[in-house]
Design an enzyme around this catalytic site. Sequence first.
Site, mmCIF file in Angstrom:
data_model
loop_
_atom_site.group_PDB
_atom_site.id
_atom_site.type_symbol
_atom_site.label_atom_id
_atom_site.label_comp_id
_atom_site.label_asym_id
_atom_site.label_seq_id
_atom_site.Cartn_x
_atom_site.Cartn_y
_atom_site.Cartn_z
ATOM 1 N N ARG A 33 12.782 7.186 -16.755
ATOM 2 C CA ARG A 33 13.620 7.199 -17.805
ATOM 3 C C ARG A 33 14.070 6.799 -19.469
ATOM 4 O O ARG A 33 13.677 6.949 -19.784
ATOM 5 C CB ARG A 33 12.906 5.103 -17.612
ATOM 6 N N GLY B 278 16.694 8.075 -10.612
ATOM 7 C CA GLY B 278 16.366 6.749 -9.387
ATOM 8 C C GLY B 278 16.015 5.160 -11.112
ATOM 9 O O GLY B 278 16.642 4.193 -10.732
ATOM 10 N N LYS C 271 13.005 -1.039 -11.633
ATOM 11 C CA LYS C 271 12.870 -1.181 -13.121
ATOM 12 C C LYS C 271 13.914 -2.445 -13.255
ATOM 13 O O LYS C 271 13.552 -2.909 -14.414
ATOM 14 C CB LYS C 271 12.309 -0.468 -13.162
ATOM 15 N N SER D 192 3.207 4.228 -15.729
ATOM 16 C CA SER D 192 3.786 5.041 -14.929
ATOM 17 C C SER D 192 2.948 6.405 -14.591
ATOM 18 O O SER D 192 2.810 6.485 -16.081
ATOM 19 C CB SER D 192 5.209 5.533 -15.318
ATOM 20 N N CYS E 111 -0.036 7.855 -13.816
ATOM 21 C CA CYS E 111 -1.628 6.981 -14.391
ATOM 22 C C CYS E 111 -2.306 6.635 -13.055
ATOM 23 O O CYS E 111 -3.634 6.521 -13.327
ATOM 24 C CB CYS E 111 -2.054 6.455 -15.628
ATOM 25 N N GLY E 112 -1.557 6.957 -11.867
ATOM 26 C CA GLY E 112 -2.811 6.826 -11.188
ATOM 27 C C GLY E 112 -2.961 5.373 -10.379
ATOM 28 O O GLY E 112 -3.321 5.463 -8.921
ATOM 29 N N ASN F 178 8.010 14.951 -13.461
ATOM 30 C CA ASN F 178 8.531 13.675 -12.653
ATOM 31 C C ASN F 178 9.259 13.954 -11.439
ATOM 32 O O ASN F 178 10.065 12.502 -11.205
ATOM 33 C CB ASN F 178 9.464 13.378 -13.863
ATOM 34 N N ALA F 179 8.963 14.467 -11.093
ATOM 35 C CA ALA F 179 10.002 14.810 -9.751
ATOM 36 C C ALA F 179 9.407 14.347 -8.432
ATOM 37 O O ALA F 179 7.741 13.776 -8.806
ATOM 38 C CB ALA F 179 9.368 17.120 -9.076
ATOM 39 N N ARG F 180 9.941 13.823 -7.386
ATOM 40 C CA ARG F 180 9.224 12.318 -6.600
ATOM 41 C C ARG F 180 9.684 12.783 -5.697
ATOM 42 O O ARG F 180 10.818 13.352 -5.103
ATOM 43 C CB ARG F 180 10.133 11.004 -7.179
#
Length: 627
Positions: free
Chosen positions: A88, A223, A231, A272, A274-275, A387-389
């Site tokens: 982001r 995204g 968001k 983001s 953090c589990g 930060n791959a998703r």
Amino acid sequence: MAGNAKDILKQKLTGEQYNRLVTLDNSKMHSFVADAIELTNPGSVYVCTDSPDDIQHIRELAVKNGEEIPLDIKGHTCHFDGYHDQGRDKANTKYLLPVGSTLGESLNSVEKETGVAEVRGFLKNSMVGREMLVCFWCLGPVGSEFAIPCIQITDSPYVAHSESILYRPGYEQFKKIGDSPEFFRFLHSEGELEHNVSKNVEKRRVYIDLEEEIVYSVNTQYGGNTIGLKKLALRLALQKASRQGWLAEHMFVMGVHGPKDRVTYFTGAFPSACGKTSTSMLPGQTIVGDDIAYLRKKNGRVRCVNVEKGIFGIIRDVNDEDDPIIYEALTSPIEVIFSNILLDENNKPHWLGMGRELPTKGINFSGRWFEGKTDDQGKEVPPAHKNARYCLSIPDLANCDPSLDDPQGVPVGGIVYGGRDSDTWVPVEQAFSWAEGIILKGAALESETTAATLGKEGLRSFNLMSNIDFVSIPLGRYIQINLDFAKGVGKPPLIFSVNYFLRDKAGKYLNSMADKLIWILWAELRANGDVDAIKTPTGFIPVYDDLARLFSEHLNVEFTRDNYVQQFTFRVPENLAKLDRVEKVYRDKVPDTPQILFDMFDEARGRLKAAGAKYGDYIGPFNLAGN
Ligand code: SPV
Ligand code: MN
């Protein structure tokens, strides 16, 4: 404008597409589409209904355009965002504010006229030669009091495809609302592309018009910057909620399974990475959602829904040992979009922390990748981005909660707030009351920064309710609204803090990843009045015997008295320092901070100092037990 809008639509759309659009008798929506067409000048326009054929059209277009690559397993594709478009963009995400209005200095904003001109300038002719997709989705379960219809216009089939996985369909919902102006509008263009990724990232903008409930996004594909209902909608919803007396939160929703088939629903807010997702996916529990929840009061109880029906989750560290359900889903023939992973020569996805050796070459977010590759700054390019998703639908998961689509939402028994904190908070602690929970847990939340946003990692930053990136009203007001939310609620949800990231002096984590299950199960027992607790200066912590039993029963692990002392030792100096740090933020940056926050901070400080004077700086939990 409506008549004029229809003329524009008629000129630009084929007969079939035009019919699809005007079947929805909504003049505000027609004007929005007509304006977007005039501005972006697409080659063609495709209107998506809720039909499977239309979703299939989007899927095929994503592959045809090269925005997604089909993988070997049926239903799996992979997408890459540009090298500098991997999170982001907080700096270029701004609220468009009319002259004279302010949201306070902690919220990024731009004067509306200037900002609109700038972003529309970048959107001008951005869709020439491309197909514009006009999609309708619904935030929250369809037909529910929580539901907010949305229109998304985009030239990225990857964005539309992701939304088809993440959100409920909205075309039929638009039929129901008729000419109502109550819906959110999103206009996105990925801008000029080079090798299928947005080229002009320095012209990346995400501009949010809270009055019009429109978000513009341009020159980006990631995204979090583009999927309007995620968001971008959260910011619009939070503003709307503040006017209407409900809450829009950065929270998971899960069913926690207690003794004798009892299910107690919990929400949880974590910054983001953090589990949050892994908590919502804990073994033996059921997931309603992993990211965004709306909370409303109904008949004196707090109820909530997952705004989404899918997960756009961080894939790093997902492996068959720590996250067996997601790992299983990611290797099964369900629909999945992988993003920013490493693709090997055999068309298989790989990611950091997957528990397997990674290939030494392949394709990743930097293009062709090989071990040792450096970027133009001389920095080594990792095999896959941190930060791959992955993007998948919750009903495709074995642990999907049966109430996912309940229009009434689920009752909330407890709320947990957690951040990345190496040295201050104990693993779990219940707040004394709703107000103490909002102030000393939610509003005092800090976290060490992660890769989910662009910028430096590992800095401790203030993040109230884990929602700081998405709050769209002055921060003090947001706190007050949270405080007031419990009014008229007979038994408000209990509030807890959790901390999965506590370390010893040598920097070693004091807990394993699996331990979070125990904190959540203990919170469930507390929410139902099943167990006692020990009072600390800032809340209630578990009694040793209860934890020992839970560890043994659920994890088959011996939880020793030493473990308990190490983890639950109350750290007075660190807690005092934290209060001072956070209070400074409120004093310096949040002029409308409610007085009660300063009062509660003072009271907590008083309790901390008294306990410190009596027991010393580091107070073992067995010492507190005698209180
Ligand atoms: C987060 O970063 O909190 C996410 C992913 O859930 S994003 O869509 O980038 O917001
Ligand atoms: Mn999130």
